[in-house]
Design an enzyme around this catalytic site. Structure first.
Site, PDB file in Angstrom:
ATOM      1  N   ASP A 200       1.041  -1.296   0.295  1.00 18.25           N
ATOM      2  CA  ASP A 200      -0.084  -0.181  -0.080  1.00 18.25           C
ATOM      3  C   ASP A 200       1.399   0.918  -0.112  1.00 18.25           C
ATOM      4  O   ASP A 200       2.106   1.277   0.631  1.00 18.25           O
ATOM      5  CB  ASP A 200      -0.829   0.641   1.346  1.00 18.25           C
TER       6      ASP A 200
ATOM      7  N   GLU B 191       1.689  -0.644  -5.093  1.00 19.27           N
ATOM      8  CA  GLU B 191       0.705   1.140  -5.017  1.00 19.27           C
ATOM      9  C   GLU B 191       1.096   2.523  -5.455  1.00 19.27           C
ATOM     10  O   GLU B 191       1.511   2.635  -4.299  1.00 19.27           O
ATOM     11  CB  GLU B 191      -0.665   0.854  -4.295  1.00 19.27           C
TER      12      GLU B 191
HETATM   13  C1  QV4 Z   1      -9.115  13.369   7.467  1.00 12.96           C
HETATM   14  C2  QV4 Z   1      -8.064  14.333   5.949  1.00 12.96           C
HETATM   15  C3  QV4 Z   1      -7.050  14.986   6.731  1.00 12.96           C
HETATM   16  C4  QV4 Z   1      -7.196  15.248   8.146  1.00 12.96           C
HETATM   17  C5  QV4 Z   1      -7.675  13.838   8.984  1.00 12.96           C
HETATM   18  C6  QV4 Z   1      -8.431  14.912  10.531  1.00 12.96           C
HETATM   19  O1  QV4 Z   1      -8.052  14.284   5.347  1.00 12.96           O
HETATM   20  O2  QV4 Z   1      -6.158  15.889   6.420  1.00 12.96           O
HETATM   21  O3  QV4 Z   1      -5.792  14.993   9.039  1.00 12.96           O
HETATM   22  O4  QV4 Z   1      -9.345  13.940   8.739  1.00 12.96           O
HETATM   23  O5  QV4 Z   1      -8.691  14.039  11.644  1.00 12.96           O
HETATM   24  C7  QV4 Z   1      -9.875   7.949   5.969  1.00 12.96           C
HETATM   25  C8  QV4 Z   1     -10.064   8.921   5.995  1.00 12.96           C
HETATM   26  C9  QV4 Z   1      -9.774  10.941   5.770  1.00 12.96           C
HETATM   27  C10 QV4 Z   1      -9.091  10.732   7.424  1.00 12.96           C
HETATM   28  C11 QV4 Z   1      -8.235   9.754   6.944  1.00 12.96           C
HETATM   29  C12 QV4 Z   1      -7.309   9.408   8.842  1.00 12.96           C
HETATM   30  O6  QV4 Z   1     -10.974   8.971   4.597  1.00 12.96           O
HETATM   31  O7  QV4 Z   1     -10.470  11.578   5.337  1.00 12.96           O
HETATM   32  O8  QV4 Z   1      -8.292  12.333   7.113  1.00 12.96           O
HETATM   33  O9  QV4 Z   1      -8.715   8.610   7.157  1.00 12.96           O
HETATM   34  O10 QV4 Z   1      -8.149   9.442   9.545  1.00 12.96           O
HETATM   35  C13 QV4 Z   1      -8.082   4.554   1.999  1.00 12.96           C
HETATM   36  C14 QV4 Z   1      -8.548   5.248   2.475  1.00 12.96           C
HETATM   37  C15 QV4 Z   1      -8.738   6.847   2.656  1.00 12.96           C
HETATM   38  C16 QV4 Z   1      -8.332   6.790   4.040  1.00 12.96           C
HETATM   39  C17 QV4 Z   1      -7.558   6.094   4.289  1.00 12.96           C
HETATM   40  C18 QV4 Z   1      -7.462   5.645   6.010  1.00 12.96           C
HETATM   41  O11 QV4 Z   1      -9.478   5.948   0.922  1.00 12.96           O
HETATM   42  O12 QV4 Z   1      -9.932   8.162   2.509  1.00 12.96           O
HETATM   43  O13 QV4 Z   1      -8.298   8.075   5.069  1.00 12.96           O
HETATM   44  O14 QV4 Z   1      -7.890   4.546   3.990  1.00 12.96           O
HETATM   45  O15 QV4 Z   1      -8.248   5.228   6.306  1.00 12.96           O
HETATM   46  C19 QV4 Z   1      -3.126   8.644  -2.679  1.00 12.96           C
HETATM   47  C20 QV4 Z   1      -2.378   7.805  -2.038  1.00 12.96           C
HETATM   48  C21 QV4 Z   1      -2.550   6.625  -2.311  1.00 12.96           C
HETATM   49  C22 QV4 Z   1      -4.291   5.963  -1.469  1.00 12.96           C
HETATM   50  C23 QV4 Z   1      -5.049   6.577  -2.960  1.00 12.96           C
HETATM   51  C24 QV4 Z   1      -6.407   6.601  -1.704  1.00 12.96           C
HETATM   52  O16 QV4 Z   1      -0.998   8.353  -3.531  1.00 12.96           O
HETATM   53  O17 QV4 Z   1      -1.872   5.444  -1.973  1.00 12.96           O
HETATM   54  O18 QV4 Z   1      -4.590   8.416  -2.023  1.00 12.96           O
HETATM   55  N1  QV4 Z   1      -4.624   4.628  -1.540  1.00 12.96           N
HETATM   56  C25 QV4 Z   1      -4.047   3.651  -0.928  1.00 12.96           C
HETATM   57  C26 QV4 Z   1      -5.418   2.481  -0.271  1.00 12.96           C
HETATM   58  C27 QV4 Z   1      -6.406   3.502  -0.029  1.00 12.96           C
HETATM   59  C28 QV4 Z   1      -5.590   3.604   1.691  1.00 12.96           C
HETATM   60  C29 QV4 Z   1      -4.514   4.382   1.332  1.00 12.96           C
HETATM   61  C30 QV4 Z   1      -3.405   4.325   0.586  1.00 12.96           C
HETATM   62  C31 QV4 Z   1      -3.966   4.541   2.991  1.00 12.96           C
HETATM   63  O19 QV4 Z   1      -6.119   1.970  -1.623  1.00 12.96           O
HETATM   64  O20 QV4 Z   1      -7.094   2.493  -0.019  1.00 12.96           O
HETATM   65  O21 QV4 Z   1      -6.515   4.795   1.444  1.00 12.96           O
HETATM   66  O22 QV4 Z   1      -3.997   3.367   3.524  1.00 12.96           O
HETATM   67  O23 QV4 Z   1      -3.918   8.661  -4.053  1.00 12.96           O
END
Ligand code: QV4
Ligand code: CA
Length: 512
Positions: free
Chosen positions: A212, A248
Site C-alpha cells: 500500500d 501501489e
Molecule cells: C481526514 C483528512 C485529513 C485530516 C484528518 C483529521 O483527510 O486531512 O487531517 O481527517 O482527522 C481516512 C478518511 C480521511 C481521514 C483519514 C485519517 O477518509 O478523511 O483524514 O482516514 O483519519 C484509504 C482511504 C482514505 C482513508 C485511509 C485511511 O482511501 O480515505 O482516509 O484509507 O483510513 C493517494 C495515495 C494512495 C492511496 C490513495 C487513496 O497516493 O496511496 O490516495 N491509496 C492507498 C489505499 C487506500 C488507503 C491508503 C492508501 C492509505 O489503496 O485505500 O486510503 O492507507 O492517491
C-alpha cells in the site's frame, strides 16, 4: 538475440516480479473485505475449479475501529499493530484460509500497510480490532512497539505536517498522507518490525504482497525491507522462491514521482490502464476501440512485465485515489463486462479482477457522500458471511463480479492462451474489433451502435466452438452461441448492438 531472451527471462524470475502462480493460472481476484472463512471456502468451491490464480486479501493487520462513520471500509488502512486479528477474522482463521487456498493451488497476496499507522486524530484507548491499547497524542503503539521516535514528523517540512503538494518528493515521502502517522522507514528498527510482520505471513504460506501507498515511501527504504524477506514456504513453493511484490503507485503522469522508480523492486499497479480503458469503452474524448490496436506500451504504459492491471480497484470504484469518472465498475455492468473481456483477452500485464460489495451511493455535486460505507454487516459492525444463491451468484449485496459467467470464462480464456501472442488484429476503423491469441483463442467485440456482420480470421483450427460469453461448454454441448470456423480459420460473426453482451470469445478448450 538468444542471449537477450535468456537474460529477459532470468530478470523476470529473479526478482519479485513473478506472481508464483500454479497450474498455468494467470489472474488475481481482489476479494475486498471478505472474511477469511469465506475466502477459504471460495478457494475450494470456486476459484481453483475456475482457474483463478490468486486472491488479494484486505489488510490482515490490527487496525483502528472507527464508529463515526459506522465501521467504514477504510478503517483497515489505519494499522494499530501487526497482530493478525481484523474484521475478516482471527489469526487462526487467517492461517486456515492460507493453508486451504494453497492446498488447491490458489495463492494469497496480502495487502500490506507499512507506510503509516492510524490517523493522528485516532485518540487513545482500545478501539482497535484486537483490542490493543494505543495513543496517537504520544504516538504510542505498545503492541509493535512503536513510539514517537519511529515516526517521520521531524523530517516533514510542511506547516501542518501533511502532504500538501505532490510535486515535492520529500513531502510525499516524509509527511502525513491524510493525517496518517508516517513511519520512519529509514530506521533499522522500523524496517525490522515491518519485515518481521511480512516474514510471519510468508511463514504462514502467503505468496506475495500488494504494498500500500508505495509512492509515500522511498524506494531505497522499500528495497531494504524487501531485501529482508524470506523465501516462500516450501510446503507449497519451490525452494528459494521470492515473494511476489506489487506496489501501489498511482502515476497518471504529471507528478514528481514516477512509477518507474519502483520497477526494480517488483511490479507496480498501472493506473493509466484503468483510467484509459474506461474512456475507450465509454467512447469519451472521441476514443474508439480501434485505437486499442497499440494498447499497452504503445499507450505510454509501463513495460508489460512490470505491470499489474485492473479495470477498477477498491479506491477508484468509489472516487478515492485517482482515475476519475471514466473508471468502469459493476455499476455499469454492460460496459464493465466488455472492458473486462478485453482486458483478459489482451496479453498486457498481470490481470486483477475486482470483487466488490454494493453500497448506498448518494451523490452530492458528483461526490458520493457514502464512499466510506463498509461491507454488508451485522448490527454490531461485524462483517456478514457471503451467501451463495442457487444460480451461483452471491447474495446480501456481495457483487462477486468474479462469478459473473462472462468474467469467469474470460479468466479461463486467459489461462488457455497465456503462451500465445496477439495476432490477426481486425477493426472497422471504429469500435468493432477482433483479435486472436495465436491459434488458441479469439475475441470479437461490437461497441458501435450498429450491427457487426463480418467474416474474420480467427487464427483457430477449423471446427465448431462454443462462445463462452453467451454460454458454457458443458460435456460436449454448448449453452450459448455456436461458432463454426472453417479449415482456413475464417468464421462469420453477427453481433447486434442491442445485445446485453455484444462480444464473442472462443478458445481451444471451448471447441466442441
Ligand atoms: C481526514 C483528512 C485529513 C485530516 C484528518 C483529521 O483527510 O486531512 O487531517 O481527517 O482527522 C481516512 C478518511 C480521511 C481521514 C483519514 C485519517 O477518509 O478523511 O483524514 O482516514 O483519519 C484509504 C482511504 C482514505 C482513508 C485511509 C485511511 O482511501 O480515505 O482516509 O484509507 O483510513 C493517494 C495515495 C494512495 C492511496 C490513495 C487513496 O497516493 O496511496 O490516495 N491509496 C492507498 C489505499 C487506500 C488507503 C491508503 C492508501 C492509505 O489503496 O485505500 O486510503 O492507507 O492517491
Ligand atoms: Ca511515508
Amino acid at each position: 538475440m538468444k542471449l537477450l531472451v535468456v537474460a529477459a527471462l532470468f530478470g523476470l524470475c529473479f526478482a519479485q516480479h513473478d506472481p508464483n502462480t500454479k497450474h498455468g493460472r494467470t489472474s488475481i481476484v481482489h476479494l475486498f473485505e471478505w472474511r477469511w472463512a469465506d475466502i477459504a471456502a471460495e478457494c475450494e468451491r470456486y476459484l481453483a475449479p475456475n482457474g483463478y490464480a490468486a486472491v488479494q486479501i484486505s489488510p490482515p493487520s490490527e487496525s483502528i475501529v472507527v464508529t463515526n462513520p459506522w465501521h467504514p471500509w477504510w478503517q483497515r488502512y489505519q494499522p494499530i499493530s501487526y497482530n493478525l486479528c481484523s474484521r475478516s477474522g482471527t489469526e487462526g482463521e487467517l492461517r486456515d484460509m492460507i493453508i486451504r487456498c494453497n492446498n488447491v493451488g490458489v495463492n494469497i497476496y496480502v495487502d500490506a500497510v507499512i507506510n503509516h499507522m492510524c490517523g493522528a486524530a485516532g485518540g487513545e484507548g482500545n478501539h482497535s480490532s484486537c483490542g490493543t491499547y494505543f495513543n496517537t497524542k504520544n504516538k504510542d503503539f505498545p503492541s509493535v512497539p512503536y513510539s514517537s521516535w519511529d515516526f517521520n514528523d521531524y523530517k516533514c517540512k510542511t506547516g501542518n505536517g501533511e502532504v500538501e503538494s505532490y510535486n515535492d518528493i520529500f513531502q510525499v515521502r516524509d509527511c502525513r498522507l491524510v493525517s496518517l502517522l508516517d513511519l520512519a522507514l529509514e530506521k533499522d528498527y522500523v524496517r525490522e518490525k515491518v519485515a518481521k510482520y511480512l516474514n510471519k505471513l510468508i511463514d504462514m504460506g502467503v505468496a506475495g504482497f500488494r504494498v500500500d501507498a508505495c509512492k509515500h515511501m522511498w524506494p531505497g527504504d522499500l528495497s531494504n525491507v524487501f531485501g529482508r524477506l524470506k523465501s516462500l514456504n516450501t510446503t507449497w513453493f519451490l525452494p528459494d522462491t521470492k515473494p511476489f511484490i506489487y506496489q501501489e503507485v498511482i502515476d497518471l503522469g504529471g507528478e514528481a514521482i514516477k512509477a518507474s522508480e519502483y520497477f526494480e523492486l517488483g511490479r507496480v499497479t498501472e493506473f493509466k490502464y484503468s483510467a484509459k480503458l474506461g474512456k475507450v469503452i465509454r467512447e469519451w474524448d472521441g476514443e474508439k476501440l480501434s485505437y486499442l490496436k497499440s494498447w499497452g506500451e504503445g499507450w505510454g504504459f509501463m513495460p508489460s512485465d512490470k505491470a499489474v492491471v485492473f479495470l477498477d480497484n477498491h479506491d477508484n470504484q468509489r472516487g478515492h485515489g485517482a482515475g476519475g469518472a471514466s473508471v468502469l465498475t459493476f455499476w455499469d455492468s454492460r460496459l464493465y463486462k466488455i472492458g473486462t473481456g478485453f482486458m483478459l483477452a489482451h496479453p498486457y500485464g498481470v490481470t486483477r479482477v475486482m470483487s466488490s460489495f454494493r453500497w448506498d451511493r448518494h451523490f452530492v455535486n458528483a461526490k458520493d457522500e457514502n464512499d466510506w460505507m463498509g461491507p454488508p454487516s451485522n448490527a454490531d459492525g461485524s462483517t456478514k458471511p457471503i451467501p451463495i444463491n442457487p444460480d451461483t451468484t452471491c447474495g446480501d449485496n456481495w457483487v462477486c463480479e468474479h462469478r459473473w459467467r462472462q468474467i469467469r470464462n474470460m479468466v479461463i480464456f486467459r489461462n488457455v492462451v497465456s503462451d500465445q501472442p496477439l495476432a490477426n488484429w481486425w477493426d472497422n476503423g471504429n469500435s468493432q474489433i477482433s483479435f486472436s491469441r495465436g491459434s488458441k483463442g479469439f475475441i470479437v467485440i461490437n461497441n458501435n451502435n450498429w450491427e457487426l456482420n463480418e467474416t474474420l480470421n480467427t487464427g483457430l483450427p477449423g471446427g465448431t466452438y462454443c462462445d463462452v460469453i453467451s454460454g458454457d461448454k458443458i460435456d460436449n454441448s454448448c449453452t450459448g452461441k455456436k461458432i463454426s470456423v472453417d479449415s482456413d480459420g475464417r468464421a462469420t460473426f453477427h453481433i447486434s448492438h442491442t445485445e446485453e453482451d455484444p462480444f464473442i470469445a472462443i478458445h481451444a478448450e471451448s471447441k466442441l
